[in-house]
Write a protein that holds these residues in place. Structure first.
Motif, PDB file in Angstrom:
ATOM      1  N   GLU A  62     -39.499  -5.388  13.802  1.00 22.55           N
ATOM      2  CA  GLU A  62     -39.680  -4.246  13.208  1.00 22.55           C
ATOM      3  C   GLU A  62     -40.922  -3.407  13.696  1.00 22.55           C
ATOM      4  N   LYS A  63     -41.909  -4.098  13.733  1.00 17.98           N
ATOM      5  CA  LYS A  63     -43.063  -3.274  14.233  1.00 17.98           C
ATOM      6  C   LYS A  63     -42.687  -2.733  15.711  1.00 17.98           C
ATOM      7  N   TYR A  64     -42.189  -3.507  16.654  1.00 16.80           N
ATOM      8  CA  TYR A  64     -41.886  -3.388  17.839  1.00 16.80           C
ATOM      9  C   TYR A  64     -40.779  -1.875  17.571  1.00 16.80           C
ATOM     10  N   ASN A  65     -39.887  -2.060  16.722  1.00 17.09           N
ATOM     11  CA  ASN A  65     -38.840  -1.012  16.621  1.00 17.09           C
ATOM     12  C   ASN A  65     -39.587   0.366  16.294  1.00 17.09           C
ATOM     13  N   GLY A  66     -40.504   0.322  15.423  1.00 18.33           N
ATOM     14  CA  GLY A  66     -41.316   1.550  14.960  1.00 18.33           C
ATOM     15  C   GLY A  66     -42.187   1.990  15.994  1.00 18.33           C
ATOM     16  N   ALA A  67     -42.915   1.197  17.034  1.00 20.20           N
ATOM     17  CA  ALA A  67     -43.523   1.724  18.172  1.00 20.20           C
ATOM     18  C   ALA A  67     -42.435   2.327  19.161  1.00 20.20           C
ATOM     19  N   GLY A  68     -41.339   1.786  19.205  1.00 24.25           N
ATOM     20  CA  GLY A  68     -40.423   2.399  20.255  1.00 24.25           C
ATOM     21  C   GLY A  68     -39.772   3.664  19.671  1.00 24.25           C
ATOM     22  N   GLU A  69     -39.725   3.756  18.382  1.00 16.31           N
ATOM     23  CA  GLU A  69     -39.269   4.946  17.731  1.00 16.31           C
ATOM     24  C   GLU A  69     -40.218   6.300  17.758  1.00 16.31           C
ATOM     25  N   LYS A  70     -41.437   5.728  17.769  1.00 15.42           N
ATOM     26  CA  LYS A  70     -42.716   6.748  17.744  1.00 15.42           C
ATOM     27  C   LYS A  70     -42.731   7.249  19.581  1.00 15.42           C
ATOM     28  N   ALA A  71     -42.607   6.039  20.454  1.00 21.46           N
ATOM     29  CA  ALA A  71     -42.648   6.495  21.654  1.00 21.46           C
ATOM     30  C   ALA A  71     -41.444   7.593  21.991  1.00 21.46           C
ATOM     31  N   GLU A  72     -40.221   7.375  21.362  1.00 25.07           N
ATOM     32  CA  GLU A  72     -39.169   8.302  21.779  1.00 25.07           C
ATOM     33  C   GLU A  72     -39.760   9.480  21.252  1.00 25.07           C
ATOM     34  N   THR A  73     -40.378   9.969  20.093  1.00 26.48           N
ATOM     35  CA  THR A  73     -40.516  10.953  19.651  1.00 26.48           C
ATOM     36  C   THR A  73     -41.586  11.678  20.388  1.00 26.48           C
ATOM     37  N   LEU A  74     -42.565  11.203  20.810  1.00 19.86           N
ATOM     38  CA  LEU A  74     -43.646  11.417  21.796  1.00 19.86           C
ATOM     39  C   LEU A  74     -43.097  11.983  23.016  1.00 19.86           C
ATOM     40  N   LYS A  75     -42.179  11.205  23.622  1.00 24.62           N
ATOM     41  CA  LYS A  75     -41.508  11.565  24.733  1.00 24.62           C
ATOM     42  C   LYS A  75     -40.872  13.025  24.794  1.00 24.62           C
ATOM     43  N   LYS A  76     -40.062  13.044  23.520  1.00 21.29           N
ATOM     44  CA  LYS A  76     -39.528  14.557  23.353  1.00 21.29           C
ATOM     45  C   LYS A  76     -40.451  15.675  23.396  1.00 21.29           C
ATOM     46  N   GLN A  77     -41.571  15.253  22.447  1.00 27.24           N
ATOM     47  CA  GLN A  77     -42.510  16.305  22.075  1.00 27.24           C
ATOM     48  C   GLN A  77     -43.433  16.500  23.444  1.00 27.24           C
ATOM     49  N   VAL A  78     -43.398  15.749  24.273  1.00 30.73           N
ATOM     50  CA  VAL A  78     -44.246  15.988  25.564  1.00 30.73           C
ATOM     51  C   VAL A  78     -43.427  16.778  26.506  1.00 30.73           C
ATOM     52  N   ALA A  79     -41.904  16.517  26.548  1.00 27.81           N
ATOM     53  CA  ALA A  79     -40.963  17.290  27.114  1.00 27.81           C
ATOM     54  C   ALA A  79     -40.997  18.683  26.930  1.00 27.81           C
ATOM     55  N   ALA A  80     -40.787  18.713  25.637  1.00 31.45           N
ATOM     56  CA  ALA A  80     -40.752  20.244  25.083  1.00 31.45           C
ATOM     57  C   ALA A  80     -42.104  21.093  25.244  1.00 31.45           C
ATOM     58  N   LEU A  81     -43.128  20.415  25.160  1.00 33.45           N
ATOM     59  CA  LEU A  81     -44.379  21.231  25.581  1.00 33.45           C
ATOM     60  C   LEU A  81     -44.285  21.355  26.904  1.00 33.45           C
ATOM     61  N   GLN A  82     -44.211  20.578  27.921  1.00 26.98           N
ATOM     62  CA  GLN A  82     -44.179  20.793  29.384  1.00 26.98           C
ATOM     63  C   GLN A  82     -43.177  21.660  29.490  1.00 26.98           C
ATOM     64  N   ASP A  83     -42.071  21.682  29.105  1.00 26.43           N
ATOM     65  CA  ASP A  83     -41.124  22.871  29.248  1.00 26.43           C
ATOM     66  C   ASP A  83     -41.739  24.325  28.802  1.00 26.43           C
ATOM     67  N   ALA A  84     -42.130  24.364  27.755  1.00 26.64           N
ATOM     68  CA  ALA A  84     -42.796  25.613  27.132  1.00 26.64           C
ATOM     69  C   ALA A  84     -44.131  26.007  28.101  1.00 26.64           C
ATOM     70  N   ALA A  85     -44.680  25.029  28.620  1.00 21.80           N
ATOM     71  CA  ALA A  85     -45.804  25.454  29.621  1.00 21.80           C
ATOM     72  C   ALA A  85     -45.103  25.999  30.771  1.00 21.80           C
ATOM     73  N   ALA A  86     -44.154  25.456  31.231  1.00 24.47           N
ATOM     74  CA  ALA A  86     -43.319  26.105  32.610  1.00 24.47           C
ATOM     75  C   ALA A  86     -43.155  27.491  32.451  1.00 24.47           C
ATOM     76  N   ARG A  87     -42.308  27.693  31.164  1.00 26.30           N
ATOM     77  CA  ARG A  87     -41.973  28.868  30.906  1.00 26.30           C
ATOM     78  C   ARG A  87     -42.977  30.112  30.750  1.00 26.30           C
ATOM     79  N   LYS A  88     -44.061  29.590  30.098  1.00 28.80           N
ATOM     80  CA  LYS A  88     -45.221  30.371  30.024  1.00 28.80           C
ATOM     81  C   LYS A  88     -45.915  30.681  31.133  1.00 28.80           C
TER      82      LYS A  88
END
Length: 346
Positions: A62-88
């Motif tokens: 369950e702790k592994y799953n929690g870390a995995g869920e957090k990793a997926e969220t961070l990946k999406k946030q990084v992708a969104a920020l990088q996409d926004a930076a590219a547009r900017k």
């Protein structure tokens, strides 16, 4: 009361890197009342140790799953920020081109505004930070230059945020590796202890586990109904997975850990819930009384909330219990795990 027979389901087995070793298929039943006693008291101690290791492995999962869920969220946030930076960056490039076009026209006309000349120098950003420099430009040019400066600041902020998220992601991925090693270590130790038993003793344990699976197909669930159509749909999806194996970190459709089963089932009902049992414990409406549960409600087990399943009716839980076991129905009272509370979703 009518008996609801649940035919044993068959399905593909997961062969990924997270699959529990084949030997773990002779995992011990947590329903000690149904297990044949081993003749040697020391062997009963081995039994208890193996059960404890499997419990610890599921808690670590369950702790592994929690870390995995957090990793997926961070990946999406990084992708969104990088996409926004590219547009900017694209917007900045367009502004720079506009300013350059104005400067070229002025140059051809015989004079270049000092403000534009400074902007086009080797260090335009430092120049733009100076309000007096902007004041030297004309109103129209000043507006464009100020817009450029605002866009430049936003770009820097997005890149800084992306870098911070990437550092966070690196830490979480390190945690994932640590949790994975912890789980695999628990399972290896359980396997080592299993290997200390004789072939006859291991066969007896396997038979006890098989009996638990067979009992699942004959369970009497009564005639209770779900509290909502969404809970009913999720519960129906979970029922279709009976007989499939527990695999740590798995969330379907061919294998599951405990919270993997519940989160997968609710996705089939178009309901998004968190991935881990601890997070699932805090959604929906809390139900403290076991007697108030309805089929399809979540059932939270263990004091650390490291286990979850579906209430199935008539005091039964439908869950993916532990390494080596299958998705099945079991009596909550005989599960060996204390009931904490229920959650009604939808």
């Amino acid at each position: 009361m009518a008996s609801h027979r649940r035919p044993k389901q068959t399905g593909p087995r997961c062969n990924g890197v997270l699959t529990v070793t084949a030997a773990a298929a002779v995992a011990l039943s947590t329903q000690t009342a149904s297990a044949d006693p081993l003749p040697d008291p020391n062997k009963k101690g081995v039994q208890a140790q193996i059960d404890r290791l499997y419990e610890q492995a599921t808690q670590a999962t369950e702790k592994y799953n929690g870390a995995g869920e957090k990793a997926e969220t961070l990946k999406k946030q990084v992708a969104a920020l990088q996409d926004a930076a590219a547009r900017k960056q694209g917007e900045l490039n367009e502004l720079r081109d506009r300013i350059g076009t104005v400067a070229a026209g002025q140059y051809r006309a015989g004079g270049l505004d000092p403000a534009l000349q400074l902007f086009l120098s080797g260090d335009p950003d430092t120049y733009l930070e100076s309000a007096s420099a902007l004041d030297r430009a004309g109103d129209r040019q000043s507006a464009v230059l100020r817009q450029f400066l605002s866009q430049q600041r936003a770009l820097r902020q997005q890149r800084t945020e992306a870098s911070e998220k990437l550092r966070d992601l690196d830490e979480v991925q390190t945690e994932l590796g640590r949790r994975k090693g912890e789980i695999q270590g628990k399972l290896r130790e359980a396997q080592r202890l299993l290997n200390t038993l004789t072939a006859e003793e291991r066969a007896r344990i396997a038979e006890a586990e098989d009996r638990a699976n067979r009992a699942s197909s004959r369970v009497d669930l009564g005639d209770e109904t779900s509290a909502s159509s969404r809970a009913a749909a999720a519960f129906a999806a979970a029922k279709s997975r009976v007989g499939l194996p527990y695999v740590w970190g798995a969330s379907g459709p061919a294998s599951f850990d405990c919270s993997g089963l519940t989160s997968w089932a609710f996705r089939q009902a178009d309901v998004s819930i968190p991935r881990t049992s601890q997070a699932q414990a805090n959604i929906g409406t809390r139900i403290d009384s076991l007697g108030a549960l309805r089929p399809g409600d979540l059932v939270l087990m263990r004091t650390d909330l490291s286990h979850v399943g579906f209430y199935a009716g008539n005091g039964q839980i439908l869950h993916s219990p532990k390494p080596g076991a299958q998705v099945r129905y079991e009596s909550i009272a005989r599960s060996g795990m204390p009931f904490m509370w229920g959650v009604r979703v939808g």
